[in-house]
Motif scaffolding. Structure first.
Motif, PDB file in Angstrom:
ATOM      1  N   LEU B  48       0.832  -1.187   0.000  1.00  0.00           N
ATOM      2  CA  LEU B  48       0.000   0.000   0.000  1.00  0.00           C
ATOM      3  C   LEU B  48       0.874   1.246   0.000  1.00  0.00           C
ATOM      4  CD1 LEU B  48       0.081   1.165   3.133  1.00  0.00           C
ATOM      5  CD2 LEU B  48      -1.639  -0.555   3.519  1.00  0.00           C
ATOM      6  N   ARG B  49       0.229   2.368  -0.329  1.00  0.00           N
ATOM      7  CA  ARG B  49       0.925   3.645  -0.406  1.00  0.00           C
ATOM      8  C   ARG B  49       0.153   4.682   0.386  1.00  0.00           C
ATOM      9  NH1 ARG B  49      -1.826   5.856  -5.146  1.00  0.00           N
ATOM     10  NH2 ARG B  49      -3.303   4.253  -5.778  1.00  0.00           N
ATOM     11  N   HIS B  50       0.872   5.612   0.973  1.00  0.00           N
ATOM     12  CA  HIS B  50       0.202   6.499   1.922  1.00  0.00           C
ATOM     13  C   HIS B  50      -0.769   7.427   1.223  1.00  0.00           C
ATOM     14  CE1 HIS B  50       2.675  10.093   0.917  1.00  0.00           C
ATOM     15  NE2 HIS B  50       1.716  10.753   1.526  1.00  0.00           N
ATOM     16  N   ILE B  51      -0.493   7.756  -0.024  1.00  0.00           N
ATOM     17  CA  ILE B  51      -1.301   8.762  -0.696  1.00  0.00           C
ATOM     18  C   ILE B  51      -2.718   8.264  -0.950  1.00  0.00           C
ATOM     19  CG2 ILE B  51      -0.741   8.125  -3.077  1.00  0.00           C
ATOM     20  CD1 ILE B  51      -0.420  11.144  -3.604  1.00  0.00           C
ATOM     21  N   SER B  52      -2.892   6.954  -1.010  1.00  0.00           N
ATOM     22  CA  SER B  52      -4.207   6.428  -1.345  1.00  0.00           C
ATOM     23  C   SER B  52      -5.087   6.224  -0.120  1.00  0.00           C
ATOM     24  CB  SER B  52      -4.062   5.099  -2.078  1.00  0.00           C
ATOM     25  OG  SER B  52      -3.438   4.171  -1.234  1.00  0.00           O
ATOM     26  N   ARG B  53      -4.447   6.151   1.053  1.00  0.00           N
ATOM     27  CA  ARG B  53      -5.184   5.957   2.304  1.00  0.00           C
ATOM     28  C   ARG B  53      -6.125   4.746   2.200  1.00  0.00           C
ATOM     29  NH1 ARG B  53      -4.467  10.038   5.673  1.00  0.00           N
ATOM     30  NH2 ARG B  53      -6.271   9.481   6.912  1.00  0.00           N
ATOM     31  N   GLU B  54      -5.641   3.695   1.613  1.00  0.00           N
ATOM     32  CA  GLU B  54      -6.472   2.519   1.392  1.00  0.00           C
ATOM     33  C   GLU B  54      -6.127   1.431   2.396  1.00  0.00           C
ATOM     34  OE1 GLU B  54      -5.401   1.578  -2.635  1.00  0.00           O
ATOM     35  OE2 GLU B  54      -3.289   1.694  -2.140  1.00  0.00           O
ATOM     36  N   SER B  55      -6.975   0.420   2.437  1.00  0.00           N
ATOM     37  CA  SER B  55      -6.718  -0.766   3.243  1.00  0.00           C
ATOM     38  C   SER B  55      -6.564  -1.943   2.292  1.00  0.00           C
ATOM     39  CB  SER B  55      -7.883  -1.013   4.207  1.00  0.00           C
ATOM     40  OG  SER B  55      -7.709  -2.247   4.871  1.00  0.00           O
ATOM     41  N   ILE B  56      -5.436  -2.613   2.386  1.00  0.00           N
ATOM     42  CA  ILE B  56      -5.154  -3.750   1.524  1.00  0.00           C
ATOM     43  C   ILE B  56      -4.928  -4.972   2.393  1.00  0.00           C
ATOM     44  CG2 ILE B  56      -3.633  -4.697  -0.252  1.00  0.00           C
ATOM     45  CD1 ILE B  56      -5.098  -2.296  -1.251  1.00  0.00           C
ATOM     46  N   LYS B  57      -5.673  -6.033   2.124  1.00  0.00           N
ATOM     47  CA  LYS B  57      -5.561  -7.275   2.904  1.00  0.00           C
ATOM     48  C   LYS B  57      -5.712  -7.001   4.391  1.00  0.00           C
ATOM     49  CE  LYS B  57      -2.657  -9.522  -0.537  1.00  0.00           C
ATOM     50  NZ  LYS B  57      -1.447 -10.321  -0.814  1.00  0.00           N
ATOM     51  N   GLY B  58      -6.487  -5.985   4.735  1.00  0.00           N
ATOM     52  CA  GLY B  58      -6.733  -5.660   6.130  1.00  0.00           C
ATOM     53  C   GLY B  58      -5.678  -4.773   6.758  1.00  0.00           C
ATOM     54  N   PHE B  59      -4.616  -4.450   6.003  1.00  0.00           N
ATOM     55  CA  PHE B  59      -3.555  -3.591   6.504  1.00  0.00           C
ATOM     56  C   PHE B  59      -3.861  -2.122   6.217  1.00  0.00           C
ATOM     57  CE2 PHE B  59      -0.195  -6.322   7.959  1.00  0.00           C
ATOM     58  CZ  PHE B  59      -0.339  -7.506   7.256  1.00  0.00           C
ATOM     59  N   THR B  60      -3.496  -1.262   7.156  1.00  0.00           N
ATOM     60  CA  THR B  60      -3.565   0.176   6.956  1.00  0.00           C
ATOM     61  C   THR B  60      -2.260   0.796   7.449  1.00  0.00           C
ATOM     62  OG1 THR B  60      -4.582   0.517   9.119  1.00  0.00           O
ATOM     63  CG2 THR B  60      -6.077   0.287   7.236  1.00  0.00           C
ATOM     64  N   ALA B  61      -1.987   1.986   6.963  1.00  0.00           N
ATOM     65  CA  ALA B  61      -0.814   2.723   7.433  1.00  0.00           C
ATOM     66  C   ALA B  61      -1.124   4.201   7.344  1.00  0.00           C
ATOM     67  CB  ALA B  61       0.410   2.380   6.602  1.00  0.00           C
ATOM     68  N   ASP B  62      -0.860   4.898   8.409  1.00  0.00           N
ATOM     69  CA  ASP B  62      -1.102   6.338   8.434  1.00  0.00           C
ATOM     70  C   ASP B  62       0.213   7.082   8.531  1.00  0.00           C
ATOM     71  OD1 ASP B  62      -3.984   5.698  10.426  1.00  0.00           O
ATOM     72  OD2 ASP B  62      -3.916   6.322   8.315  1.00  0.00           O
ATOM     73  N   LEU B  63       0.323   8.096   7.703  1.00  0.00           N
ATOM     74  CA  LEU B  63       1.518   8.928   7.747  1.00  0.00           C
ATOM     75  C   LEU B  63       1.384   9.935   8.876  1.00  0.00           C
ATOM     76  CD1 LEU B  63       4.194   9.916   6.538  1.00  0.00           C
ATOM     77  CD2 LEU B  63       2.866  11.345   4.974  1.00  0.00           C
ATOM     78  N   ASN B  64       2.306   9.924   9.799  1.00  0.00           N
ATOM     79  CA  ASN B  64       2.323  10.877  10.906  1.00  0.00           C
ATOM     80  C   ASN B  64       3.553  11.758  10.723  1.00  0.00           C
ATOM     81  OD1 ASN B  64       2.789  12.184  13.403  1.00  0.00           O
ATOM     82  ND2 ASN B  64       1.611  10.616  14.482  1.00  0.00           N
TER      83      ASN B  64
END
Lengths: 114, 115
Positions: B48-64
């Motif tokens: 995944l990539r931060h710009i898309s703010r998506e959830s892939i395979k249940g994973f998320t990541a937020d840019l802080n």
């Protein structure tokens, strides 16, 4: 589906040999990259190219050179292979317009220098 | 120069437990951040990539940006999540005529999900 193809999956070469690793992509990407992947060190950028005949050094270019005569093909050259160049080599490509989408990687070439 | 730090070489959790893979970066500009995953005997692929703010395979990541972090999270781990995970940063500069300078990768975290 973007394809990045590396010509060899496994290579065994002798110290001092000149080694060519080939990479071809089929999506007209401007940018192509060579990384090496080592346990505990992650991926390290060797060289990259943003256009035909253009090349830029990455973080660990010593002992390597590259060639990009055609847009779809990016070759990594080990002028005189040494044992410390035993590694997994990954090629990647990406479109400038879609850099936000990340890069596509090939399956890798595992090179062993004996 | 940019840097990506993944402090854990190995992370082992039980199936069904929450997962958090840590990633911190240093970069003076505005970064593009990614998580890549490599399953056993498969090629490295974008997760995944931060710009898309998506959830892939249940994973998320937020840019802080305040903490310069981009941690990867999943509330309930599954056995098929076992893989090598790499955090990567893209620093797009202008000196190469608008081309990319390549991704800078962390050293990777080996995630093992125990049954």
């Amino acid at each position: 589906d973007v394809k990045v193809t590396q010509s060899s999956r496994y290579l065994v070469k002798r110290t001092g040999e000149k080694v060519f690793l080939e990479c071809v992509q089929d999506m007209d990407h401007e940018n192509m990259f060579w990384y090496r992947q080592d346990p505990g060190l992650g991926l390290r950028l060797i060289y990259f190219s943003y256009d035909v005949k253009m090349k830029e050094k990455g973080d660990i270019p010593e002992g390597y050179s590259v060639s990009r005569e055609k847009k779809e093909r990016f070759s990594l050259i080990l002028e005189s292979a040494s044992t410390n160049q035993t590694s997994m080599y990954l090629c990647a490509s990406g479109s400038w317009e879609q850099l936000n989408y990340g890069y596509t990687f090939g399956s890798g070439t595992r090179l062993t220098v004996v | 120069a940019q840097r990506v730090t993944q402090p854990e070489k190995l992370l082992s959790v039980f199936k069904g437990a929450p997962v958090e893979l840590k990633c911190n970066y240093s970069y003076s500009g505005s970064p593009e951040l990614f998580w890549y995953v490599q399953y056993s005997r498969q090629r490295l692929q974008l997760l995944l990539r931060h710009i898309s703010r998506e959830s892939i395979k249940g994973f998320t990541a937020d840019l802080n940006k305040g903490e310069t972090s981009f941690h990867l999270k999943k509330p309930f781990a599954q056995e098929e999540d076992s893989a090598m995970y790499y955090c990567a940063l893209s620093a797009i500069s202008g000196y190469s005529g608008g081309g990319a300078d390549g991704l800078t990768f962390g050293k990777g975290t080996h995630l093992i999900i125990q049954p």
